[in-house]
Design a protein around this motif. Structure first.
Motif, PDB file in Angstrom:
ATOM      1  N   THR A   1       0.862  -1.192   0.000  1.00 25.96           N
ATOM      2  CA  THR A   1       0.000   0.000   0.000  1.00 25.96           C
ATOM      3  C   THR A   1       0.896   1.238   0.000  1.00 25.96           C
ATOM      4  O   THR A   1       2.122   1.119   0.111  1.00 25.96           O
ATOM      5  N   CYS A   2       0.280   2.397  -0.116  1.00 27.97           N
ATOM      6  CA  CYS A   2       1.052   3.651  -0.047  1.00 27.97           C
ATOM      7  C   CYS A   2       1.842   3.694   1.262  1.00 27.97           C
ATOM      8  O   CYS A   2       2.978   4.161   1.301  1.00 27.97           O
ATOM      9  N   ALA A   3       1.234   3.169   2.330  1.00 27.06           N
ATOM     10  CA  ALA A   3       1.856   3.244   3.651  1.00 27.06           C
ATOM     11  C   ALA A   3       3.081   2.346   3.767  1.00 27.06           C
ATOM     12  O   ALA A   3       3.958   2.605   4.587  1.00 27.06           O
ATOM     13  N   THR A   4       3.158   1.285   2.921  1.00 26.76           N
ATOM     14  CA  THR A   4       4.303   0.374   2.975  1.00 26.76           C
ATOM     15  C   THR A   4       5.600   1.176   2.838  1.00 26.76           C
ATOM     16  O   THR A   4       6.568   0.919   3.548  1.00 26.76           O
ATOM     17  N   CYS A   5       5.610   2.120   1.925  1.00 28.26           N
ATOM     18  CA  CYS A   5       6.809   2.933   1.716  1.00 28.26           C
ATOM     19  C   CYS A   5       6.733   4.275   2.451  1.00 28.26           C
ATOM     20  O   CYS A   5       7.692   4.687   3.089  1.00 28.26           O
ATOM     21  N   HIS A   6       5.587   4.938   2.349  1.00 31.09           N
ATOM     22  CA  HIS A   6       5.519   6.322   2.845  1.00 31.09           C
ATOM     23  C   HIS A   6       5.518   6.425   4.370  1.00 31.09           C
ATOM     24  O   HIS A   6       6.083   7.359   4.928  1.00 31.09           O
TER      25      HIS A   6
END
Ligand code: HEC
Ligand code: HEC
Length: 150
Positions: A129-134
């Protein structure tokens, strides 16, 4: 024996239906305080076009949280909108901010990562998800193994 049990079932069904109807009526918003509905999207280019306004809103809340940012990071006001009030409100369909274009590209990247790579791992129930990296930051924080020393 058959007849009474059938009528018992029938009355139970009726009871359940009545309870359901009462619940539905109780949940119907009063005209004075309507449930806020978000308008259907008009300019989706990467998200599924059949999403409702509420579904889009939910995804957007997720992106904003994942990036630790606000709607205005990607969305701008429309300087040509009619009326001073509209000119202060974000025009979500507008494509003026570069961050919105980046977010579209990022979304496609995430879809591709999940479709072509993560989904091929049998044991994986955890998509990227976006949260995996951000991790709550607009710029993904650098991860320095061993406190930065290799
Ligand atoms: C990281 C960038 C980003 C953030 C933050 C963001 N959005 Fe979006 N938003 C987008 C992108 C990109 C699209 C277009 C998606 C597409 O093309 O399928 C979009 C589309 C929308 C749409 C649909 C507009 C239309 O008519 O097509 C709405 C409504 C919306 N965003 C609301 C919000 C709200 C409310 C917030 C804050 C909670 C928010 N957005 C935060 C990037 C963002
Ligand atoms: C594989 C890791 C990864 C994933 C997943 C990912 N991003 Fe990114 N994203 C990055 C990197 C790396 C950058 C570049 C950061 C920089 O320039 O400082 C970036 C940059 C951005 C930017 C531009 C930030 C800026 O300062 O202008 C936006 C907006 C963005 N990502 C949105 C998203 C959204 C929305 C998602 C989910 C749909 C997503 N990203 C998923 C790694 C990722």
């Amino acid at each position: 024996m058959n007849k009474p049990s059938l009528s018992l079932i029938a009355s139970l069904v009726l009871l359940a239906a009545t309870a359901f109807a009462v619940t539905v009526v109780a949940q119907t918003p009063s005209p004075r305080r309507p449930h806020h509905k978000f308008p259907p999207p008009t300019n989706l280019q990467v998200l599924p076009k059949n999403l409702t306004g509420d579904q889009v809103h939910q995804i957007m809340e997720g992106w904003a949280h994942a990036l630790g940012t606000h709607c205005s990071t990607c969305h701008a006001v429309n300087p040509n909108a009619n009326g001073p009030l509209a000119r202060r409100r974000l025009d979500f369909a507008l494509d003026t901010k570069p961050e919105k274009a980046t977010a579209r590209m990022m979304y496609e990247m995430v879809q591709e990562i999940n479709t072509h790579y993560i989904n091929r791992i049998n044991t994986s129930g955890m998509p990227v998800t976006c949260a995996t990296c951000h991790r709550g930051h607009l710029s993904p924080p650098l991860y320095l193994p061993h406190g930065g020393r290799h």
